[in-house]
Design an enzyme around this catalytic site. Structure first.
Site, PDB file in Angstrom:
ATOM      1  CD  GLU A 118      -3.260  -1.259   2.435  1.00  0.00           C
ATOM      2  OE1 GLU A 118      -4.815  -0.733   1.988  1.00  0.00           O
ATOM      3  OE2 GLU A 118      -2.971  -1.283   3.363  1.00  0.00           O
ATOM      4  CB  CYS A 155       2.793   7.710   3.192  1.00  0.00           C
ATOM      5  SG  CYS A 155       3.416   6.305   4.717  1.00  0.00           S
ATOM      6  CB  CYS A 198       2.683  -2.285  13.624  1.00  0.00           C
ATOM      7  SG  CYS A 198       2.801  -1.542  11.995  1.00  0.00           S
ATOM      8  N   GLY A 209       6.799  -2.086   6.134  1.00  0.00           N
ATOM      9  CA  GLY A 209       8.652  -2.171   6.519  1.00  0.00           C
ATOM     10  C   GLY A 209       8.998  -1.528   7.003  1.00  0.00           C
ATOM     11  CD  GLU A 210      13.162  -0.593  10.177  1.00  0.00           C
ATOM     12  OE1 GLU A 210      11.952  -0.208  10.605  1.00  0.00           O
ATOM     13  OE2 GLU A 210      14.536   0.355  10.489  1.00  0.00           O
ATOM     14  CB  SER A 269       9.968   5.555   9.470  1.00  0.00           C
ATOM     15  OG  SER A 269       9.648   5.606  11.334  1.00  0.00           O
ATOM     16  CG  LEU A 302      11.741   5.979  22.701  1.00  0.00           C
ATOM     17  CD1 LEU A 302      13.504   5.163  21.907  1.00  0.00           C
ATOM     18  CD2 LEU A 302      12.321   7.186  22.793  1.00  0.00           C
ATOM     19  CG  HIS A 303       6.769   3.784  19.317  1.00  0.00           C
ATOM     20  ND1 HIS A 303       6.061   4.756  19.153  1.00  0.00           N
ATOM     21  CD2 HIS A 303       7.304   2.824  18.743  1.00  0.00           C
ATOM     22  CE1 HIS A 303       6.013   4.910  17.867  1.00  0.00           C
ATOM     23  NE2 HIS A 303       6.434   3.467  17.310  1.00  0.00           N
ATOM     24  CG  ASN A 351      -3.716   6.301  13.773  1.00  0.00           C
ATOM     25  OD1 ASN A 351      -3.880   7.043  14.276  1.00  0.00           O
ATOM     26  ND2 ASN A 351      -3.155   6.200  12.646  1.00  0.00           N
ATOM     27  CB  CYS A 376       1.304   6.374  11.943  1.00  0.00           C
ATOM     28  SG  CYS A 376       1.728   7.213  11.315  1.00  0.00           S
TER      29      CYS A 376
HETATM   30  N1  SAH Z   1       9.020   0.507  10.180  1.00  0.00           N
HETATM   31  C1  SAH Z   1       9.709   1.696  10.134  1.00  0.00           C
HETATM   32  C2  SAH Z   1       8.188   2.237   9.239  1.00  0.00           C
HETATM   33  C3  SAH Z   1       7.158   1.904  10.448  1.00  0.00           C
HETATM   34  S1  SAH Z   1       5.770   3.063  10.369  1.00  0.00           S
HETATM   35  C4  SAH Z   1       8.829   2.176  11.915  1.00  0.00           C
HETATM   36  O1  SAH Z   1       9.376   1.459  12.142  1.00  0.00           O
HETATM   37  O2  SAH Z   1       9.260   2.971  12.061  1.00  0.00           O
HETATM   38  C5  SAH Z   1       5.773   4.791  10.169  1.00  0.00           C
HETATM   39  C6  SAH Z   1       5.654   4.983  12.730  1.00  0.00           C
HETATM   40  O3  SAH Z   1       3.979   4.136  12.912  1.00  0.00           O
HETATM   41  C7  SAH Z   1       6.486   3.760  12.979  1.00  0.00           C
HETATM   42  O4  SAH Z   1       6.759   5.306  13.916  1.00  0.00           O
HETATM   43  C8  SAH Z   1       5.705   3.303  13.588  1.00  0.00           C
HETATM   44  O5  SAH Z   1       5.974   2.538  14.917  1.00  0.00           O
HETATM   45  C9  SAH Z   1       4.028   3.483  13.899  1.00  0.00           C
HETATM   46  N2  SAH Z   1       3.078   3.291  14.816  1.00  0.00           N
HETATM   47  C10 SAH Z   1       2.879   1.650  13.750  1.00  0.00           C
HETATM   48  N3  SAH Z   1       1.158   1.437  14.257  1.00  0.00           N
HETATM   49  C11 SAH Z   1       1.074   2.967  14.879  1.00  0.00           C
HETATM   50  C12 SAH Z   1      -0.179   2.383  15.185  1.00  0.00           C
HETATM   51  N4  SAH Z   1      -1.027   1.872  15.385  1.00  0.00           N
HETATM   52  N5  SAH Z   1      -0.520   4.094  15.642  1.00  0.00           N
HETATM   53  C13 SAH Z   1       0.583   5.202  15.709  1.00  0.00           C
HETATM   54  N6  SAH Z   1       1.424   4.939  15.098  1.00  0.00           N
HETATM   55  C14 SAH Z   1       1.646   3.643  14.477  1.00  0.00           C
END
Ligand code: SAH
Length: 375
Positions: free
Chosen positions: A95, A108, A122, A170-171, A202, A226-227, A301, A344
């Site tokens: 996507e 994106c 995620c 993906g990463e 990211s 980071l989270h 989200n 996201c």
């Molecule tokens: N693999 C990369 C890109 C991921 S998506 C990474 O980990 O950074 C981009 C961002 O969305 C990341 O910070 C990811 O942690 C965040 N993300 C993933 N699931 C999410 C959700 N349900 N709600 C909000 N952000 C989310």
């Protein structure tokens, strides 16, 4: 045709030059082809009018131009977000999302089919990793969106997208070479000319790759997912933290800052009652204090199968206020496209296959060892 055709988007400009030189073509031919591909965005060799007929035919015999076929499209009720399901040559899907803002138009983009890192919140992580995308498949997503915008605006020459974030499926740093090649192709000044500073990678926090990125001669932006400010909490949300704990991650970020001097963004998905307490904001501020960083708060989200809720507005504001008190620049990410699952962490593409997962292993000695792969 017995030979398999190659995707032309996989070649950077130097490779295209080498190829055409080996075919005995004059040097300016590569620039002409490059302009057709990345300025005019043509998908048909026949449209490359200034090339000799024989060269067009030879290119068509060896290469294809399209690398991402739209299979479905959804538009958000907010009117500013569109999402495409794109099919790749082998039948897998990714996507890609377009987000329109007042002064920006951001694509994106996905970098893998699925993802191996299985972050708890995620949707892509639920797929496991099916495979990496090629540089050309990454480039093709951007060009698809660019064409869609141009078609709507009826402009043909000027680039419509202003920013690209590699925050789709993906990463990026685990598909390092292909992602960086795509960035270079899109950045090329004779073609698409997307400024490196307008592109953001990211990462889930892959320490060796962050150190490597510090030495790339490209001004691309880096964002760190980071989270959580403590290892126990972060490992429960982002499992790879068991292999690259926060101390190591922050060391790599400091290394990156020293070598590039470019501001690093920290992403923090806010989950109600899980990581949104003000005491954690204090801990986060301690962790980041004195560094050239920016914090991006993302109210979680919704993702199918996840019990968690995004933090409410008041809690996000209270959390942000703590960070601001410590003089950390903070923004709250605009929530867009949630109704079409384009936010996201919401990207997901059906696949018949079971993806691989990376399971970090921590030895009893307390040192962290290389990951194992399952699935
Ligand atoms: N693999 C990369 C890109 C991921 S998506 C990474 O980990 O950074 C981009 C961002 O969305 C990341 O910070 C990811 O942690 C965040 N993300 C993933 N699931 C999410 C959700 N349900 N709600 C909000 N952000 C989310």
């Amino acid at each position: 045709m017995s030979e398999q055709k190659r995707a032309l988007y996989n070649l950077d400009r130097a490779e295209l030059q080498t190829l055409l030189a080996s075919w005995g073509e004059p040097t300016f031919r590569a620039d002409q082809v490059w302009e057709w591909l990345y300025r005019h965005l043509v998908t048909d060799f026949e449209a490359m009018h200034n090339l000799p007929r024989a060269l067009r035919a030879r290119l068509a015999a060896h290469f294809t131009i399209e690398g991402a076929r739209p299979r479905a499209e959804r538009s958000s009720s907010d009117g500013y977000t569109r999402k495409w399901l794109l099919e790749l040559a082998d039948g897998e899907h990714v996507e890609a999302v377009l987000m329109e803002y007042e002064r920006r138009r951001t694509a994106c983009i996905s970098v893998q089919v699925g993802c191996a890192f299985a972050c708890a919140f995620c949707a892509t992580g639920q797929m496991g990793l099916i495979r990496n995308l090629s540089a050309g498949e990454i480039v093709a997503q951007v060009l698809h969106i660019e064409r869609e915008v141009r078609a709507l605006e009826k402009t043909s020459g000027e680039r419509a997208l202003t920013n690209i974030v590699f925050m789709g499926m993906g990463e990026p740093l685990s598909n390092y070479a292909n992602v960086l090649k795509a960035v270079r192709i899109l950045n090329d000044e004779a073609g698409f000319r997307m400024g490196a500073r307008r592109m953001t990678l990211s990462t889930v926090g892959l320490v060796p790759a962050i150190r490597r990125l510090a030495h790339e001669p490209l001004q691309v932006n880096l964002a760190i997912s980071l989270h959580a400010p403590t290892d126990e909490l972060r490992t429960s949300l982002v499992p790879i933290n068991a292999q690259y704990p926060i101390r190591e991650l922050m060391k790599a970020v400091r290394y990156y800052l020293e070598h590039t001097g470019r501001r690093v963004t920290f992403e923090y998905a806010m989950i109600a009652g899980v990581n949104d307490d003000e005491s954690l904001a204090e801990a986060l501020a301690q962790l980041l204090s004195g560094l050239l960083v920016h914090v991006n708060l993302i109210p979680l989200n919704p993702v199918p199968g996840s019990p968690w809720q995004g933090s409410d507005r008041r809690q996000v504001e209270a959390f942000a206020a703590v960070l601001r008190r410590h003089r950390l620049p903070v923004t709250v990410r605009v929530r867009r496209g949630i109704d079409i699952a384009a936010g996201c962490g919401q990207l997901y593409a059906p696949t018949g296959r079971q993806g691989r997962r990376i399971v970090p292993v921590r030895e009893r000695t307390g040192t962290y060892v290389a990951s194992r792969t399952t699935g």
